[in-house]
Scaffold this motif. Sequence first.
Motif, short mmCIF file in Angstrom:
data_model
loop_
_atom_site.label_atom_id
_atom_site.label_comp_id
_atom_site.label_asym_id
_atom_site.label_seq_id
_atom_site.Cartn_x
_atom_site.Cartn_y
_atom_site.Cartn_z
N ALA A 20 0.83 -1.21 0.00
CA ALA A 20 0.00 0.00 0.00
C ALA A 20 0.86 1.25 0.00
N LEU A 21 1.95 1.22 0.76
CA LEU A 21 2.87 2.36 0.81
C LEU A 21 3.47 2.65 -0.56
N LEU A 22 3.80 1.61 -1.30
CA LEU A 22 4.43 1.76 -2.61
C LEU A 22 3.43 2.12 -3.70
N PHE A 23 2.27 1.47 -3.68
CA PHE A 23 1.37 1.56 -4.83
C PHE A 23 0.06 2.29 -4.56
N GLU A 24 -0.40 2.33 -3.32
CA GLU A 24 -1.66 2.99 -3.00
C GLU A 24 -1.53 3.81 -1.71
N PRO A 25 -0.58 4.75 -1.67
CA PRO A 25 -0.36 5.50 -0.42
C PRO A 25 -1.59 6.29 0.02
N GLU A 26 -2.42 6.71 -0.94
CA GLU A 26 -3.61 7.47 -0.57
C GLU A 26 -4.58 6.61 0.24
N GLY A 42 6.91 13.55 7.82
CA GLY A 42 6.89 14.80 7.07
C GLY A 42 6.02 14.75 5.84
N GLY A 43 5.16 13.70 5.73
CA GLY A 43 4.27 13.57 4.58
C GLY A 43 4.77 12.54 3.59
N LEU A 44 3.95 12.26 2.60
CA LEU A 44 4.28 11.21 1.64
C LEU A 44 5.54 11.52 0.84
N GLY A 45 5.74 12.80 0.53
CA GLY A 45 6.95 13.17 -0.20
C GLY A 45 8.21 12.81 0.57
N MET A 46 8.20 13.09 1.88
CA MET A 46 9.36 12.77 2.71
C MET A 46 9.49 11.26 2.92
N VAL A 47 8.36 10.54 2.90
CA VAL A 47 8.41 9.07 3.02
C VAL A 47 9.14 8.48 1.82
N GLU A 49 11.38 9.96 0.08
CA GLU A 49 12.80 10.26 0.26
C GLU A 49 13.43 9.30 1.26
N LEU A 50 12.67 8.98 2.31
CA LEU A 50 13.16 8.03 3.31
C LEU A 50 13.45 6.68 2.67
N LEU A 51 12.51 6.20 1.85
CA LEU A 51 12.69 4.90 1.20
C LEU A 51 13.86 4.93 0.22
N ARG A 52 14.00 6.03 -0.50
CA ARG A 52 15.14 6.14 -1.43
C ARG A 52 16.47 6.11 -0.69
N GLY A 53 16.46 6.59 0.54
CA GLY A 53 17.70 6.67 1.31
C GLY A 53 18.07 5.39 2.06
N LEU A 54 17.20 4.39 2.03
CA LEU A 54 17.49 3.13 2.73
C LEU A 54 18.61 2.38 2.02
N VAL A 66 11.90 2.95 -10.37
CA VAL A 66 10.91 2.81 -11.44
C VAL A 66 9.50 3.04 -10.90
N ILE A 67 9.19 2.47 -9.75
CA ILE A 67 7.86 2.60 -9.15
C ILE A 67 7.55 4.05 -8.82
N PHE A 68 8.53 4.73 -8.22
CA PHE A 68 8.32 6.13 -7.85
C PHE A 68 8.37 7.07 -9.05
N GLY A 69 9.00 6.60 -10.13
CA GLY A 69 9.11 7.43 -11.32
C GLY A 69 7.77 7.67 -11.98
N GLU A 70 6.92 6.63 -11.98
CA GLU A 70 5.58 6.75 -12.56
C GLU A 70 4.57 6.05 -11.65
N PRO A 71 4.16 6.71 -10.57
CA PRO A 71 3.20 6.09 -9.66
C PRO A 71 1.91 5.70 -10.37
#
Length: 576
Positions: A20-26, A42-47, A49-54, A66-71
Amino acid sequence: MNEAAFFTNRIIWDEEHVKALLFEPENLVIEEPWNSWVKKQGGLGMVRELLRGLTLSEKHRKTLQVIFGEPGASLQRYALLSHTSVATFVRHRTSLVKTLVVVLNSREQEISSRRSAESKTASNFPNNLPQRTLTLIGRERELRTIQNSLCQEDVCLLTITGPGGIGKTRLALQTAADLLHQFEDGVFFISLASITNPDLVAPTIVQTLGLPGADNFPARELLKNHLQDKRLLLILDNFEQITPAASLLDELLKAAPGLKIMVTSRAVLHVYGEYEFSVPPLLVPDLTRLPTLQELSRFPAVALFLNRAQAVKNDFTLTPENATILAEICVRLDGIPLALELAAARCKLFAPQALLRELSERFTLLEYKSVDRELRHQTLRNAIDWSYQLLSRDEQSLFSQLGVFVGGCTLEAVETVCVLDKSAGISASEHLASLVDKSMIQHESRPNGEPRFTMLESLREYALEQLGLAGQNQAASQRHFAYILQMVESAEPGPREPNLPAWMNRLEEEHDNLRAALRRTLAFDEHEIALRIAGAIWRFWQIHGHVDEGAKWMKEILARSAGQESIARAKALWGA
């Protein structure tokens, strides 16, 4: 939904919620505790960023990208972007989800353990620090600087200064919480916002520390006796209206070698040994060179706005469509945290474009009633009013007149444009220094070493409002464009004179004031002055890359002065 998440101090991730976090965050943010978790990050945008930084494998990192490139894209599209088959992408996606379950749960465990340790540490040291409920965003550099300063042996009094709403108290509290372990006898926060009598500062500190004997001994003596052998930090919040009490701080520091005092104030205290840290606005993007969405979301002002907007509208996100608008909102609000928070609270009612339009009436728009926020911080006007009322009458007059300058001014400009009461024998430079000390204006050094004074746009708008209320707007505006005319004509060089580059640079520095002067001359139908200014600076427009803007000014000025015959018009026509 994972029911265990309701009965633990930390989030417990499973594959369902990671998907859900990856594909249906809403959909994820509809549920608790996931909605609260997203807000804390800090909101979905910061989430994202958090995942990208893992720390992930290259395969997992590319899949996430790829997933974040075209949600919301199809499996076929994701496979195409990954240069793999659909079956291979599905395997990579499944592997990524399983890995994120492990990594995110491990991260939550680490955070939970750290908070538990911090809680135990806090309980070991006496303190009355309030519990932190909101993340401090975009202030990492300022925190490090303040903490490093306070940890120096020779720094006993640190004053955190800045205009209202800039975030002084939040910085002080975060600093105190982070340094709690360094003060074995405690860290104590004393709010002085409601005190206007300097004599009440000592009794207020005594009361906060819970010292016995207040009925029988002077508060100053009680404090000196109690603090003399203590290693302790006092945070005195909102000191600006009781600055005469600064002598008390000097006494306490002399009596107690292990004492450190951190003060938040809109004005410096001018006590010997005082160290000052002036809190800057949050960094805002450059509207002429906007970065990528990912980089834009990292700008402190944008990150704070997004965080607070998502607190009232959980599906609010930074998109390619609203990126420019949100960036402009942050710039228009000067990166002032209070203004950004008040504006973000309006996202529940206004779309970003409408919010930007409403900022033309910022003092009406930026209001937010809150039971846990002091009255002076519930509106932007109240925050500025508080500072303005602490100025002397002459300082109020000068501050209001400074509103006619756009983009800053020199000391010479102030002395020429602003009308001051000279009977008190106080020079313009002394008044300006006082306004700098009281965080109403800022100053910087020009390349030639002379000071230049600037004002945050919100403060400038307030200054113009006060100037209008005093009935001085037109007179000050006329003095302003008269000064600009004198400046451009007296320094105008010939076409081959060696000081041409220096003159061009001076006009670039004053470009905003030039624009303001031209607008005002046209508003007051001072066509001759507009012609003279334009005729003096047409080469600047052409040489410094402002050809289109210069052409528009020339067209309007010449149209407005049609039928007028003068040397100034002939010169302007030559430049057009």
